[in-house]
Enzyme design. Structure first.
Site, PDB file in Angstrom:
ATOM      1  N   HIS A   1       6.332   8.291   4.671  1.00 35.34           N
ATOM      2  CA  HIS A   1       5.355   7.405   5.319  1.00 35.34           C
ATOM      3  C   HIS A   1       5.901   6.823   6.623  1.00 35.34           C
ATOM      4  O   HIS A   1       6.033   5.599   6.774  1.00 35.34           O
ATOM      5  CB  HIS A   1       4.951   6.269   4.366  1.00 35.34           C
ATOM      6  CG  HIS A   1       3.655   5.587   4.757  1.00 35.34           C
ATOM      7  ND1 HIS A   1       3.599   4.501   5.602  1.00 35.34           N
ATOM      8  CD2 HIS A   1       2.375   5.849   4.393  1.00 35.34           C
ATOM      9  CE1 HIS A   1       2.348   4.113   5.747  1.00 35.34           C
ATOM     10  NE2 HIS A   1       1.584   4.914   5.025  1.00 35.34           N
TER      11      HIS A   1
ATOM     12  N   HIS B   1      -5.898   0.440  -0.193  1.00 35.73           N
ATOM     13  CA  HIS B   1      -4.440   0.564  -0.236  1.00 35.73           C
ATOM     14  C   HIS B   1      -3.873  -0.198  -1.429  1.00 35.73           C
ATOM     15  O   HIS B   1      -4.511  -1.082  -1.990  1.00 35.73           O
ATOM     16  CB  HIS B   1      -3.812   0.016   1.052  1.00 35.73           C
ATOM     17  CG  HIS B   1      -4.189   0.777   2.286  1.00 35.73           C
ATOM     18  ND1 HIS B   1      -5.381   0.578   2.944  1.00 35.73           N
ATOM     19  CD2 HIS B   1      -3.530   1.751   2.977  1.00 35.73           C
ATOM     20  CE1 HIS B   1      -5.464   1.392   3.986  1.00 35.73           C
ATOM     21  NE2 HIS B   1      -4.353   2.105   4.033  1.00 35.73           N
TER      22      HIS B   1
ATOM     23  N   HIS C   1       0.443  12.109   0.853  1.00 34.57           N
ATOM     24  CA  HIS C   1       0.397  11.123   1.941  1.00 34.57           C
ATOM     25  C   HIS C   1       1.745  11.058   2.660  1.00 34.57           C
ATOM     26  O   HIS C   1       2.201   9.990   3.038  1.00 34.57           O
ATOM     27  CB  HIS C   1       0.003   9.757   1.383  1.00 34.57           C
ATOM     28  CG  HIS C   1      -0.391   8.743   2.429  1.00 34.57           C
ATOM     29  ND1 HIS C   1      -1.135   9.059   3.546  1.00 34.57           N
ATOM     30  CD2 HIS C   1      -0.131   7.410   2.527  1.00 34.57           C
ATOM     31  CE1 HIS C   1      -1.326   7.968   4.271  1.00 34.57           C
ATOM     32  NE2 HIS C   1      -0.717   6.951   3.683  1.00 34.57           N
TER      33      HIS C   1
ATOM     34  N   ASP D   1      -4.391   4.563  -0.890  1.00 34.32           N
ATOM     35  CA  ASP D   1      -3.200   5.056  -0.197  1.00 34.32           C
ATOM     36  C   ASP D   1      -1.946   4.235  -0.523  1.00 34.32           C
ATOM     37  O   ASP D   1      -2.035   3.088  -0.959  1.00 34.32           O
ATOM     38  CB  ASP D   1      -3.419   4.993   1.317  1.00 34.32           C
ATOM     39  CG  ASP D   1      -4.314   6.103   1.835  1.00 34.32           C
ATOM     40  OD1 ASP D   1      -4.937   6.798   1.014  1.00 34.32           O
ATOM     41  OD2 ASP D   1      -4.389   6.259   3.065  1.00 34.32           O
TER      42      ASP D   1
END
Length: 258
Positions: free
Chosen positions: A136, A228, A132, A82
């Site tokens: 964010h 991540h 995603h 991510d």
């Protein structure tokens, strides 16, 4: 039928939760009317909690279908990364290549727009890009209204589709949170929400020992592994390398549902 076809769970009824909400409040009114506030008030609090708590539980399906594992028979996992693209992306791609691993990169739209060459590098290396959100919004994603939610999902989808040449299939919510307005844009863009089976909290903890201990506890055939890049502690590349070593030691291959 392919794994991707099996997993692809586009929301069919984005507002189905409304029926449950209405029914629950009718029940509260009935209890309050027939039995008084000593029953009605606890029922009111419990029914509200039943719709608030799932917002923060990544695997709960109340507001949208979600994939939590692969239907894998062998020792295979779905590796997901991510928060990119970032300065870490080239080194992570090198680590994946050394280990013969494949991954799905859940990218942030505005970061991809600023680093389009990294999106190209991810795809050329045989990996997959997914949605995603566009900016964010880490601390307020769960509270977004319908217009803001549609913009976060839709703008990222349009950006990534333009950069990658095809629209992403998968969506991961920020921190795994949902709310009543997430299903409608997922349906509009034919996206499937993806959670995870195991995570090491590597976005906030830079200690490889602790991260690997957490990852190991959730490893099993078909697990979706969450990692991540670009973490503030600056050790994301090291942690991805360590996770890849762990997978190899445990005999797991990485696959992309395709």
């Amino acid at each position: 039928m392919s794994a991707a076809a099996t997993l692809h769970r586009i929301p069919r009824h984005p507002h189905a939760w409304l029926a449950w909400a209405a029914a629950s409040q009718l029940l509260v009114l009935l209890l309050w009317w027939r039995l008084g506030w000593t029953w009605g008030l606890p029922a009111l609090l419990l029914t509200h909690a039943a719709f608030i708590v799932p917002v923060f539980l990544p695997r709960v399906r109340l507001y949208a279908p979600v994939v939590t594992r692969l239907p894998a028979a062998g020792r295979q996992v779905w590796l997901t990364i991510d928060d990119g693209p970032s300065d870490d992306t080239p080194a992570i791609l090198e680590a994946l290549a050394r280990h013969g691993a494949r991954a799905t990169f859940f990218l942030v739209g505005e970061r991809a727009l600023a680093r389009p060459e990294l999106v190209t590098a991810i795809l050329e290396a045989g990996h997959e890009v997914a949605n995603h959100t566009h900016t964010h919004p880490q601390f307020r994603f769960w509270a977004l209204g319908p217009r803001a939610m549609a913009e976060e999902v839709g703008q990222a989808q349009r950006t990534l589709a333009a950069l990658a040449g095809s629209a992403p299939r998968w969506f991961r919510a920020v921190a795994g949170h949902t709310n009543p307005f997430v299903a409608a844009p997922l349906r509009a863009h034919r996206l499937t929400r993806v959670a995870w089976t195991t995570r090491g909290y590597d976005a906030v903890d830079g200690d490889p020992v602790r991260v690997l201990q957490r990852l190991r506890r959730g490893l099993r055939p078909g697990a979706i592994v969450l990692l991540h890049e670009g973490a503030r502690h600056g050790r994301s590349v090291e942690l991805v390398e360590a996770a890849l070593c762990l997978l190899r030691e445990q005999g797991y291959a990485t696959v992309i549902p395709d």
